[in-house]
Design an enzyme around this catalytic site. Structure first.
Site, PDB file in Angstrom:
ATOM      1  N   PRO A 128       0.798  -1.227   0.000  1.00  0.00           N
ATOM      2  CA  PRO A 128       0.000   0.000   0.000  1.00  0.00           C
ATOM      3  C   PRO A 128       0.832   1.280   0.000  1.00  0.00           C
ATOM      4  CG  PRO A 128       0.178  -0.825   2.236  1.00  0.00           C
ATOM      5  CD  PRO A 128       0.958  -1.782   1.354  1.00  0.00           C
ATOM      6  N   GLU A 129       2.158   1.174  -0.147  1.00  0.00           N
ATOM      7  CA  GLU A 129       2.998   2.362  -0.015  1.00  0.00           C
ATOM      8  C   GLU A 129       2.687   3.421  -1.065  1.00  0.00           C
ATOM      9  OE1 GLU A 129       5.542  -0.858   1.937  1.00  0.00           O
ATOM     10  OE2 GLU A 129       4.064  -0.709   0.319  1.00  0.00           O
ATOM     11  N   ALA A 130       2.607   3.039  -2.342  1.00  0.00           N
ATOM     12  CA  ALA A 130       2.351   4.044  -3.381  1.00  0.00           C
ATOM     13  C   ALA A 130       1.012   4.751  -3.156  1.00  0.00           C
ATOM     14  CB  ALA A 130       2.418   3.405  -4.766  1.00  0.00           C
ATOM     15  N   ASN A 132      -0.251   5.321  -0.380  1.00  0.00           N
ATOM     16  CA  ASN A 132       0.004   6.200   0.761  1.00  0.00           C
ATOM     17  C   ASN A 132       0.853   7.402   0.395  1.00  0.00           C
ATOM     18  OD1 ASN A 132      -1.431   4.779   2.711  1.00  0.00           O
ATOM     19  ND2 ASN A 132       0.328   3.539   3.323  1.00  0.00           N
ATOM     20  N   GLY A 133       1.523   7.343  -0.774  1.00  0.00           N
ATOM     21  CA  GLY A 133       2.275   8.501  -1.223  1.00  0.00           C
ATOM     22  C   GLY A 133       3.759   8.301  -1.418  1.00  0.00           C
TER      23      GLY A 133
END
Length: 247
Positions: A128-130, A132-133
Site C-alpha cells: 500500500p505504499e504508493a 500512501n504517497g
C-alpha cells in the site's frame, strides 16, 4: 515481541506483536535480527521458519512510530530494516516464511525476502505504499527476482491486493496451503532442508547469491532516496498525519 521455539533442527521465529498487527518497529527489528543471528550461530539448528502471531504475518512498518520521526530518522529506520532483510539472502541457513492472514507493505517484502515462501490460500498480499504517497524504501530487488520487473512494478503501484493463489501463479509465493496450515507446512519444508547436508545447503545459497541478491544494497539506497523525496509531498504528509499520536 519476538518468540523463538526450537523444534528439532528447526527454529520457529514468531513476530509476536498482535496489538500492532506485528508491525516492524525499531525495537522489534532489533529483536528479530538478534533472533535470526542466534539461529545462525546455533549448530543444532539447520533451518529457520519466520512467521507472525495471529491474525497475520505482518502489517509492515509501524507508521505510528515513523510518523513521530524526521525524514532522516525514518530513512535510518528503513535502512536498518533493509539490511536485516538483505541479510536473509546472505545467511548460510535457509529461512522459510509462513504467511497467514495478510502480508502488507514491509511485511510483504520481508516474506518475499525469505528463501522459500509458504502462504495460506486466503492470505492477502498488498503493497500500500504508493497509494500512501511513497515508494517502498527497501527490498524491491527481492520482489524483482521473484516476479520480474513488469509484474513487480504493477505490484508496487499497489492498486489492489492479491491472494496467495495469484501470488503463487506469478512466482511471489512458492507453496500454497489451506488456511491455518501454512506454519505446519513451512516446518515440514524446513525439516526437509535440514535433512540435506548443511554444507551443501550453504554452498547452494552462496552459488545463487549473486543472482538472487543482484544489486540489492545499491537499489535499496536508491529506493530510500526516492522515499525521502516522496515524504515531502502532500499525499505522504496526509498519511503520516493520520498516524501521528495527538497530545
Amino acid at each position: 515481541m519476538i518468540q523463538s521455539d526450537i523444534k528439532g533442527a528447526v527454529a520457529v521465529v514468531t513476530i509476536n506483536r498482535p496489538e500492532r498487527r506485528n508491525a516492524l518497529g525499531s525495537q522489534l527489528m532489533h529483536d528479530l535480527g538478534a533472533a535470526l543471528a542466534d539461529a545462525e550461530r546455533n549448530d543444532a539448528i539447520s533451518a529457520v521458519v519466520l512467521t507472525g502471531a495471529p491474525p497475520a504475518f505482518c502489517a509492515g512498518s509501524d507508521l505510528k512510530e515513523l510518523a513521530g520521526l524526521s525524514i532522516a530518522e525514518m530513512c535510518k529506520h528503513e535502512s536498518d530494516t533493509a539490511a536485516f532483510a538483505r541479510a536473509i539472502g546472505y545467511r548460510a541457513k535457509p529461512v522459510i516464511a509462513a504467511v497467514e492472514g495478510y502480508a502488507l507493505g514491509g511485511g510483504f517484502i520481508l516474506a518475499a525476502s525469505c528463501d522459500i515462501v509458504v502462504s495460506a490460500s486466503n492470505a492477502r498480499w498488498h503493497l500500500p505504499e504508493a497509494p500512501n504517497g511513497w515508494l517502498p524504501p527497501w527490498g524491491l530487488t527481492a520482489l524483482l527476482m521473484r516476479v520480474g520487473p513488469v509484474r513487480a512494478r504493477r505490484l508496487t503501484w499497489g492498486a489492489a491486493p492479491i491472494d496467495a493463489v495469484e501470488a503463487a501463479r506469478i512466482g511471489l509465493v512458492d507453496d500454497v496451503t489451506e488456511p491455518g496450515a501454512a506454519l505446519g507446512h513451512a516446518v515440514d519444508v524446513a525439516n526437509g532442508l535440514a535433512a540435506v547436508p548443511r554444507e551443501a545447503i550453504a554452498s547452494t545459497k552462496r552459488f545463487f547469491e549473486p543472482f538472487v541478491m543482484a544489486d540489492a544494497e545499491r537499489l535499496d539506497e536508491v529506493a530510500t532516496r526516492e522515499f525521502a523525496l516522496n515524504c515531502e509531498t502532500p499525499s505522504s504528509r496526509q498519511t503520516f498525519e493520520r498516524f501521528t499520536v495527538k497530545s
